[in-house]
Each structure stands twice: as C-alpha cells, then as structure tokens.
Design an enzyme around this catalytic site. Structure first.
Site, PDB file in Angstrom:
ATOM      1  N   PRO A   9      92.497  45.190  52.698  1.00  0.00           N
ATOM      2  CA  PRO A   9      91.815  44.012  52.166  1.00  0.00           C
ATOM      3  C   PRO A   9      91.006  44.271  50.903  1.00  0.00           C
ATOM      4  CG  PRO A   9      90.857  44.716  54.261  1.00  0.00           C
ATOM      5  CD  PRO A   9      92.124  45.474  54.082  1.00  0.00           C
ATOM      6  N   ASN A  10      91.139  43.330  50.003  1.00  0.00           N
ATOM      7  CA  ASN A  10      90.368  43.244  48.755  1.00  0.00           C
ATOM      8  C   ASN A  10      90.793  44.239  47.677  1.00  0.00           C
ATOM      9  OD1 ASN A  10      88.574  41.084  49.520  1.00  0.00           O
ATOM     10  ND2 ASN A  10      87.667  42.534  50.956  1.00  0.00           N
ATOM     11  N   ARG A  17      86.257  43.118  39.710  1.00  0.00           N
ATOM     12  CA  ARG A  17      84.812  43.229  39.924  1.00  0.00           C
ATOM     13  C   ARG A  17      84.473  44.649  40.360  1.00  0.00           C
ATOM     14  NH1 ARG A  17      82.479  40.774  43.890  1.00  0.00           N
ATOM     15  NH2 ARG A  17      80.482  41.085  42.895  1.00  0.00           N
ATOM     16  N   TYR A  22      84.768  51.023  41.839  1.00  0.00           N
ATOM     17  CA  TYR A  22      86.221  51.139  41.991  1.00  0.00           C
ATOM     18  C   TYR A  22      86.981  51.283  40.675  1.00  0.00           C
ATOM     19  CZ  TYR A  22      84.858  49.459  46.618  1.00  0.00           C
ATOM     20  OH  TYR A  22      84.262  49.326  47.848  1.00  0.00           O
ATOM     21  N   ASN A  73      95.211  53.252  52.033  1.00  0.00           N
ATOM     22  CA  ASN A  73      93.808  52.918  51.824  1.00  0.00           C
ATOM     23  C   ASN A  73      93.571  51.628  52.627  1.00  0.00           C
ATOM     24  OD1 ASN A  73      91.283  52.123  51.075  1.00  0.00           O
ATOM     25  ND2 ASN A  73      91.584  52.495  48.885  1.00  0.00           N
ATOM     26  N   ALA A  76      88.219  48.038  54.138  1.00  0.00           N
ATOM     27  CA  ALA A  76      87.164  47.945  55.159  1.00  0.00           C
ATOM     28  C   ALA A  76      87.706  48.129  56.577  1.00  0.00           C
ATOM     29  CB  ALA A  76      86.463  46.596  55.039  1.00  0.00           C
ATOM     30  N   ASP A  86      96.188  53.086  66.033  1.00  0.00           N
ATOM     31  CA  ASP A  86      97.260  53.114  67.038  1.00  0.00           C
ATOM     32  C   ASP A  86      98.638  52.975  66.387  1.00  0.00           C
ATOM     33  OD1 ASP A  86      95.456  53.434  69.084  1.00  0.00           O
ATOM     34  OD2 ASP A  86      95.477  51.341  69.713  1.00  0.00           O
ATOM     35  N   GLU A  97      95.073  59.422  54.131  1.00  0.00           N
ATOM     36  CA  GLU A  97      94.052  58.373  53.949  1.00  0.00           C
ATOM     37  C   GLU A  97      93.415  58.561  52.566  1.00  0.00           C
ATOM     38  OE1 GLU A  97      90.744  59.144  56.494  1.00  0.00           O
ATOM     39  OE2 GLU A  97      89.714  57.254  56.038  1.00  0.00           O
ATOM     40  N   HIS A  99      90.552  56.951  49.745  1.00  0.00           N
ATOM     41  CA  HIS A  99      89.482  56.025  49.358  1.00  0.00           C
ATOM     42  C   HIS A  99      89.122  56.283  47.910  1.00  0.00           C
ATOM     43  CE1 HIS A  99      89.073  54.590  53.372  1.00  0.00           C
ATOM     44  NE2 HIS A  99      89.101  55.848  53.790  1.00  0.00           N
ATOM     45  N   ILE A 100      89.035  55.212  47.170  1.00  0.00           N
ATOM     46  CA  ILE A 100      88.714  55.320  45.745  1.00  0.00           C
ATOM     47  C   ILE A 100      87.295  55.827  45.569  1.00  0.00           C
ATOM     48  CG2 ILE A 100      88.456  53.965  43.613  1.00  0.00           C
ATOM     49  CD1 ILE A 100      90.545  51.979  44.913  1.00  0.00           C
ATOM     50  N   SER A 101      86.390  55.273  46.360  1.00  0.00           N
ATOM     51  CA  SER A 101      84.983  55.663  46.265  1.00  0.00           C
ATOM     52  C   SER A 101      84.691  56.817  47.219  1.00  0.00           C
ATOM     53  CB  SER A 101      84.091  54.466  46.600  1.00  0.00           C
ATOM     54  OG  SER A 101      84.298  54.068  47.946  1.00  0.00           O
ATOM     55  N   ARG A 106      78.124  56.633  50.901  1.00  0.00           N
ATOM     56  CA  ARG A 106      77.782  55.201  50.907  1.00  0.00           C
ATOM     57  C   ARG A 106      77.094  54.812  52.226  1.00  0.00           C
ATOM     58  NH1 ARG A 106      82.680  51.807  48.653  1.00  0.00           N
ATOM     59  NH2 ARG A 106      81.025  50.218  48.692  1.00  0.00           N
ATOM     60  N   ARG A 110      80.048  52.856  56.716  1.00  0.00           N
ATOM     61  CA  ARG A 110      81.300  53.409  56.154  1.00  0.00           C
ATOM     62  C   ARG A 110      81.540  54.854  56.588  1.00  0.00           C
ATOM     63  NH1 ARG A 110      82.661  49.382  52.276  1.00  0.00           N
ATOM     64  NH2 ARG A 110      80.758  48.458  51.467  1.00  0.00           N
TER      65      ARG A 110
HETATM   66  O1  CA2 Z   1      86.674  53.403  48.474  1.00  0.00           O
HETATM   67  C1  CA2 Z   1      87.626  52.779  48.948  1.00  0.00           C
HETATM   68  O2  CA2 Z   1      88.774  52.867  48.520  1.00  0.00           O
HETATM   69  C2  CA2 Z   1      87.393  51.772  50.081  1.00  0.00           C
HETATM   70  O3  CA2 Z   1      88.480  51.877  50.977  1.00  0.00           O
HETATM   71  C3  CA2 Z   1      87.343  50.415  49.444  1.00  0.00           C
HETATM   72  C4  CA2 Z   1      86.999  49.297  50.426  1.00  0.00           C
HETATM   73  C5  CA2 Z   1      85.759  49.650  51.237  1.00  0.00           C
HETATM   74  O4  CA2 Z   1      85.533  48.671  52.220  1.00  0.00           O
HETATM   75  C6  CA2 Z   1      85.872  51.003  51.889  1.00  0.00           C
HETATM   76  O5  CA2 Z   1      84.673  51.279  52.567  1.00  0.00           O
HETATM   77  C7  CA2 Z   1      86.124  52.077  50.857  1.00  0.00           C
HETATM   78  C8  CA2 Z   1      86.733  47.978  49.677  1.00  0.00           C
HETATM   79  C9  CA2 Z   1      87.810  47.560  48.759  1.00  0.00           C
HETATM   80  C10 CA2 Z   1      87.286  46.441  47.921  1.00  0.00           C
HETATM   81  O6  CA2 Z   1      87.893  46.536  46.658  1.00  0.00           O
HETATM   82  C11 CA2 Z   1      87.365  45.807  45.640  1.00  0.00           C
HETATM   83  C12 CA2 Z   1      87.844  46.088  44.394  1.00  0.00           C
HETATM   84  C13 CA2 Z   1      87.339  45.413  43.318  1.00  0.00           C
HETATM   85  C14 CA2 Z   1      86.385  44.437  43.495  1.00  0.00           C
HETATM   86  C15 CA2 Z   1      85.914  44.151  44.740  1.00  0.00           C
HETATM   87  C16 CA2 Z   1      86.416  44.843  45.835  1.00  0.00           C
END
Ligand code: CA2
Length: 143
Positions: A9-10, A17, A22, A73, A76, A86, A97, A99-101, A106, A110
């Site tokens: 998601p997202n 944003r 990210y 990835n 959330a 599962d 796995e 994660h960008i961040s 954090r 998380r």
């Molecule tokens: O760091 C990551 O890749 C995450 O998987 C990104 C998720 C976050 O919930 C994880 O804790 C860590 C959120 C992705 C949201 O991506 C956005 C990108 C641009 C603008 C807003 C959200």
C-alpha cells in the site's frame, strides 16, 4: 529465472509526497528501472502493486510453481499482516524483504515485521537501490 517484485500500500505514491523519507523518484521510474534490470541480466521480471492485503496474498499464491524469487516491500502491512507471512511460507519461494526507509530508526509500531520470518534477507534504508540489491542477492542464491 523469474523474479516477482511486489509493492504494498501507498508505494504507488512514490515521488509524489514525503521525499525526505522515500526519495523523489516516481513509482513509474522504479518500475522502469526494474524492467531494465531484468533485460540487462536476462531475468524475467513481473511487478505487482496493490493497496489491498487480500490481493497481495492472491498474487503471492499465484506465484507458486512459476516464480523463482520474490522481492517484497509490503509497506505498512509489514507491521500487521500475518496473512502475508502465511502466504510467503505457503509458497516457499525465496523472498527478500525491502524497505526504502530505515524502519529500525522509525516509530515503535514499525519495529515489528511479520513477513521477515518468511524472508531469507531484509534490506532497509538503501532507498530504491534496495530493490536492486535484493534482486542481485536472489540471482546469486538462485544461480
Ligand atoms: O520504508 C519502506 O519502504 C516502508 O515499507 C514504506 C511504508 C511504511 O509503512 C513502512 O513502514 C516502511 C509506507 C509506504 C508509503 O509510501 C509513500 C510514498 C510516497 C508518499 C507517501 C507514501
């Protein structure tokens, strides 16, 4: 060799944003780079993004028997989804796995990753390069 790259998601909002967290590269640019990586290294790549947990489960299940490695990835859902854990366990496909961040630096919520228990490696905080490090790793493991 076929690698499936799954984004949760997202992540389709990349580049729109929160560039501090990210980066400023768009999701479309990431998808292009992944396709180019596949062409360069002779790896068949498939990409899938969804904001819906059940759809992500369906995609993982559909990979059974036709995919050698998964880069995921889960967004959330990383921190909430036993269903994704599962599904990854059920198909038994080597998964990394990403994660960008740097999630470990954090918020407390998380700090849990359910999917991690079904992954052979976790990459965090390397920005979009993490996806390519994950694919490099899978190529090494699968060759
Ligand atoms: O760091 C990551 O890749 C995450 O998987 C990104 C998720 C976050 O919930 C994880 O804790 C860590 C959120 C992705 C949201 O991506 C956005 C990108 C641009 C603008 C807003 C959200």
């Amino acid at each position: 060799m076929k690698i499936l790259v799954i984004n949760g998601p997202n992540l389709n909002m990349l580049g729109v944003r929160e560039p501090d967290l990210y980066g400023s590269e768009t999701f479309a640019a990431l998808c292009r780079r992944i396709a180019e990586y596949g062409e360069r290294y002779g790896v068949e790549t498939e990409q899938y993004q969804s904001n819906h947990e059940g759809d992500l489960v369906d995609k993982i299940q559909a990979a059974f028997g036709n995919t050698d490695g998964i880069v995921i990835n889960p967004g959330a859902y990383t921190h909430t989804s036993i269903a994704l854990l599962d599904a990854l366990k059920a198909v038994g496909i080597p998964a990394v796995e990403v994660h960008i961040s740097k999630v470990e630096e954090r918020e407390d919520f998380r700090q849990v990753s359910y999917v991690r228990a079904a992954c052979i490696k976790t990459i965090t905080g390397h920005g979009l390069d993490g996806y390519f490090e994950a694919m490099d790793f899978l190529r090494e493991v699968l060759q």
